[in-house]
Design a protein around this motif. Structure first.
Motif, mmCIF file in Angstrom:
data_model
loop_
_atom_site.group_PDB
_atom_site.id
_atom_site.type_symbol
_atom_site.label_atom_id
_atom_site.label_comp_id
_atom_site.label_asym_id
_atom_site.label_seq_id
_atom_site.Cartn_x
_atom_site.Cartn_y
_atom_site.Cartn_z
ATOM 1 N N VAL A 18 16.004 4.045 9.857
ATOM 2 C CA VAL A 18 15.652 5.456 9.852
ATOM 3 C C VAL A 18 16.213 6.141 8.617
ATOM 4 N N ASP A 19 15.395 6.977 8.007
ATOM 5 C CA ASP A 19 15.830 7.840 6.908
ATOM 6 C C ASP A 19 15.520 9.274 7.311
ATOM 7 N N ILE A 20 16.555 10.014 7.677
ATOM 8 C CA ILE A 20 16.369 11.422 8.064
ATOM 9 C C ILE A 20 17.147 12.341 7.128
ATOM 10 N N MET A 77 0.796 -1.224 0.000
ATOM 11 C CA MET A 77 0.000 0.000 0.000
ATOM 12 C C MET A 77 0.831 1.278 0.000
ATOM 13 N N LEU A 78 2.151 1.160 0.082
ATOM 14 C CA LEU A 78 2.957 2.371 0.183
ATOM 15 C C LEU A 78 3.105 3.113 -1.140
ATOM 16 N N GLY A 79 2.756 2.483 -2.221
ATOM 17 C CA GLY A 79 2.764 3.201 -3.492
ATOM 18 C C GLY A 79 4.144 3.681 -3.878
ATOM 19 N N GLN A 80 4.291 5.007 -3.986
ATOM 20 C CA GLN A 80 5.532 5.578 -4.494
ATOM 21 C C GLN A 80 6.531 5.955 -3.403
ATOM 22 N N ASP A 81 6.232 5.671 -2.145
ATOM 23 C CA ASP A 81 7.145 6.074 -1.075
ATOM 24 C C ASP A 81 8.261 5.041 -0.934
ATOM 25 N N VAL A 82 9.221 5.128 -1.850
ATOM 26 C CA VAL A 82 10.325 4.168 -1.882
ATOM 27 C C VAL A 82 11.181 4.287 -0.626
ATOM 28 N N ARG A 83 11.308 5.494 -0.100
ATOM 29 C CA ARG A 83 12.161 5.697 1.080
ATOM 30 C C ARG A 83 11.595 4.955 2.294
ATOM 31 N N LEU A 84 10.269 4.965 2.472
ATOM 32 C CA LEU A 84 9.686 4.256 3.604
ATOM 33 C C LEU A 84 9.726 2.745 3.387
ATOM 34 N N VAL A 85 9.575 2.318 2.148
ATOM 35 C CA VAL A 85 9.729 0.892 1.839
ATOM 36 C C VAL A 85 11.132 0.425 2.216
ATOM 37 N N SER A 86 12.132 1.247 1.896
ATOM 38 C CA SER A 86 13.511 0.893 2.247
ATOM 39 C C SER A 86 13.674 0.770 3.755
ATOM 40 N N CYS A 87 13.034 1.660 4.495
ATOM 41 C CA CYS A 87 13.094 1.578 5.956
ATOM 42 C C CYS A 87 12.474 0.278 6.453
ATOM 43 N N LEU A 88 11.324 -0.083 5.902
ATOM 44 C CA LEU A 88 10.661 -1.317 6.314
ATOM 45 C C LEU A 88 11.528 -2.535 6.014
ATOM 46 N N GLN A 89 12.102 -2.575 4.832
ATOM 47 C CA GLN A 89 12.925 -3.724 4.461
ATOM 48 C C GLN A 89 14.182 -3.800 5.318
#
Length: 761
Positions: free
Chosen positions: A656-658, A589-601
């Motif tokens: 974390v991605d800051i 469901m995250l769609g285009q938020d690749v940065r949050l997907v990377s955090c999850l993985q």
């Protein structure tokens, strides 16, 4: 107490800090930074001495977040200074240190006519407001957004004139010289800053000054925990050896001490006390009556505290705070109260109609419980007041103290002190008002400095908690039975806390006056963070402003501390309903938020994620925060189980991605500290109110995590060149839903309130 004008060198810092480039502010401001003997001030922001010491002015409050290292680091690297010779100094109030980004975000608080949205016109108004009112508040993680570039410009200006001075002496081109480790060098020749500073100070800096490559000061991420630490925190050694000076450590000649007793919440007036109980006590210097409190002043604090208790003050009370009915009130408001649409994504109203799944969640009031209770020292003499205090909004505290005793603000001198914890508690300035009144009264016969210290009980009683809240969340699901959400709606019932806090901070209103002024008004900051990061086409976020029996205040994480719990608990429940694995369900469901997907993985690898099934006790949550152009993301996996006597959280893993990281150690400390703070909110920190008194009166009753019960924490950062985002509140927001979801995995029970085992809420 004496603090040298040069501040404190590495290993014994006392202040927190930032610089702002003078070229970005109107020249009408007088230079706020005063040079001592052998020092030369470079505009308003830094000084270099003839012994090579570089002193950085610091107008932000150091309260454990590391700002007294972070911003001087930026200056040191841009300047080319030797970190071992960098000192920090609390900055005086000045429009030169205006926190414009925070003023813009809080525009609806100081200018209610504004919508609070930040556009060009709002930004211009915020700039002028922040400058003219000397607004340099420390809040919402704005240090880098407000001061990173001005710090670099200030340091670059100083470097330019130092380089020009050396180049002229040597007869070489300026561009062939370099600044490094406190020296200007050229082809084997070198000159210390100390040798060049007198001549450099007389030179005109180029406008704009040349900056070093954009990320020259960045701490490298490769190797993560093994990365070298080139910029150790300036404040840590003195905090470890006990020489660091907090507000409670101020000692002045002939100083006396005040203890205070407040009336019950919410509206209490002092009507009677037994002054004869302290008659003949030679340790008691005096007794001071406030409208809503009584204070005793003595030669030592213990005697003062015993004296104020012995006088048994009685209060006339109205509207006693009671929380018995608050949960039901909030839940009813969430169901049927008048709602205001704060945020909307999409335009398909059908997707927000009859729900396929609906859940209710609730949050109990939470207390800040900083280690250092409210403390301030004041000296009143000859119509002037000196004030030693730790404040996140020092100019507002200064104004409030001046108004309380009938002085102009120019007659109040505020000496900023570091805070022994805050979590936004030090945005309130009630103790500044009290100590000003006490000092003026005690000094009628003989001027003496007075230090007011609230007991822990008074901190619990008179402190203002984070707001309680209730949420009704429902979703419309896509046909097909896979649980994909097409429409999502939030109705969040909570007081308009940000607006209420703004009334106290900017208008200096009493608690009940602030509550009444904003009653029924929608507050966008009260539901901040409820718009989910997921690619759900239709989402609506509504605020139902609700008045309860006590005041509410900001706290670390603010609305994100409960909206993340609402969002991530609901997402997890939906996944479980359809037998979906929580990680893949979120990623889908995250769609285009690749940065949050990377955090999850990354978090899944770090925690060795097993899907959270079969009573594994693993739970997942993720969250995104935005400030201006900067975005912060975090994914968190908690491992927890319920044991006899409570919950045991054995491990927390976070990715974390800051964006671009300025100081890796401080970023890691902020995330780790935020996760522990989030753990405290998940399992404790709460109180209820009965007859105007908090039911939890001591730290031991708050179920705060102790070292022996703190989990193993693993934090991984994702390399990025995006704008830097302050990490201080990310962990505080995401930890509680991760633990709640872990307990569902371990027990099959769903917990929908915070703290997780609280009653009533």
């Amino acid at each position: 107490m004496h603090i040298s004008r040069r501040g404190v060198l590495v290993g014994a810092a006392v202040g927190g800090g930032l610089l702002v480039a003078w070229t970005l502010r109107p020249r009408s401001f007088p230079t706020p930074l005063e040079a001592g003997n052998g020092e030369y001030a470079f505009d308003a922001w830094l000084k270099i001495a003839t012994d090579g010491v570089v002193t950085v002015a610091v107008p932000q409050l150091e309260m454990g977040q590391g700002v007294s290292t972070l911003l001087p680091q930026i200056v040191a690297v841009e300047l080319g200074a030797d970190w071992r010779q960098v000192a920090v100094e609390p900055a005086p109030p000045s429009g030169a240190y205006a926190n414009v980004p925070l003023a813009a975000k809080w525009s609806a608080l100081w200018a209610p006519a504004l919508s609070g949205s930040i556009d060009d016109s709002t930004d211009i108004l915020a700039t002028r407001y922040a400058q003219l009112s000397r607004f340099s508040a420390t809040a919402d993680g704005t240090a880098l957004a407000a001061y990173e570039r001005p710090c670099r410009l200030a340091a670059a200006s100083a470097r330019a004139v130092l380089t020009a001075e050396a180049a002229e002496r040597w007869g070489v081109p300026i561009e062939e010289c370099q600044a490094r480790s406190g020296f200007i060098t050229h082809d084997g020749k070198e000159a210390r800053f100390a040798e060049l500073v007198e001549g450099a100070a007389a030179r005109e800096a180029p406008s704009p000054p040349p900056l070093k490559p954009e990320y020259a000061y960045e701490t490298p991420i490769p190797g993560q925990a093994d990365a070298p630490t080139d910029y150790p925190r300036l404040d840590l050694p003195s905090k470890v050896d006990g020489t660091h000076l907090f507000a409670g450590d101020v000692r002045l000649p002939d100083m006396v001490y005040a203890a205070i007793k407040h009336g019950p919440l919410e509206k209490a007036e002092l009507v009677e006390f037994d002054s004869s109980a302290v008659a003949g006590n030679d340790r008691v210097v005096g007794v001071v009556e406030g409208k809503r409190w009584l204070a005793a002043v003595a030669t030592d604090w213990w005697s003062a505290d015993q004296a104020v208790e012995a006088m048994k003050p009685r209060f006339d009370v109205q509207g006693l705070a009671n929380s018995d009915s608050v949960p039901e009130l909030l839940q009813e408001a969430a169901r049927s109260g008048k709602a205001y649409r704060i945020a909307r994504r999409g335009d398909n109203d059908d997707a927000l109609g009859e729900p396929d799944i609906a859940r209710r969640y609730s949050i109990a009031p939470a207390v800040h419980a900083p280690l250092e209770t409210a403390t301030a020292t004041a000296r009143y003499a000859d119509g002037r007041l000196e004030l030693w205090i730790a404040s996140q909004a020092p100019e507002r505290a200064r104004e409030a103290a001046a108004k309380a005793i009938g002085l102009s603000i120019e007659d109040v001198i505020l000496y900023p002190m570091p805070a022994g914890g805050s979590f936004d508690r030090r945005l309130e300035h009630d103790h500044a008002i009290e100590v000003a009144l006490i000092a003026k009264e005690i000094s009628k016969d003989q001027p003496r400095p007075v230090q007011l210290v609230w007991s822990r009980w008074q901190e619990q009683l008179a402190g203002i908690p984070r707001t309680p809240a209730a949420a009704l969340v429902w979703a419309k699901l896509r046909d097909g039975g896979n649980g994909f959400i097409e429409g999502l709606s939030f109705r969040i019932a909570t007081p308009p806390t940000a607006l209420e806090s703004g009334q106290r901070l900017f208008e200096n209103k009493t608690r009940w006056a602030a509550r009444n002024a904003v009653s029924g008004k929608p507050d966008a900051m009260a539901v901040e963070g409820a718009m989910p990061p997921y690619g759900i086409a239709d989402v609506a976020v509504d605020h139902v402003p609700t008045q309860i029996s006590h005041s509410t205040a900001r706290m670390r994480g603010n609305a994100h501390g409960y909206t993340a719990f609402f969002v991530e608990s609901f997402i997890d429940e939906t996944a479980a309903m359809f037998g979906r694995e929580p990680l893949s369900y979120r990623i889908e469901m995250l769609g285009q938020d690749v940065r949050l997907v990377s955090c999850l993985q990354r978090a899944a690898r770090l925690a060795e994620w097993d899907g959270g099934r079969d009573q594994s006790g693993q739970g997942l949550a993720c969250h995104k925060m935005t400030f201006g152009d900067a975005e912060g993301r975090i994914a968190c996996i908690a491992t927890a189980k319920r044991e006899e006597g409570g919950v045991r959280v054995s491990k927390i893993s976070a990715a974390v991605d800051i964006g671009r990281i300025v100081n890796l150690d401080i970023a890691r400390q902020q995330i780790e500290g935020g996760l522990i703070f989030g753990l405290s909110l998940a399992l404790g920190s709460a109180t209820s109110y009965n007859g105007g008194l908090p039911t939890n009166q001591r730290l031991a009753q708050l179920d705060l995590p102790i070292l022996a019960n703190s989990p193993e924490i693993a934090v991984d950062f994702i390399d990025s060149e995006q704008d830097p985002f302050d990490p201080g509140e990310l962990g505080a927001a995401v930890c509680a839903p991760a633990i709640a979801n872990a307990l569902f995995s371990a027990t099959g029970l769903r917990f929908r309130r915070l703290p997780l085992f609280s009653e009533g809420f």
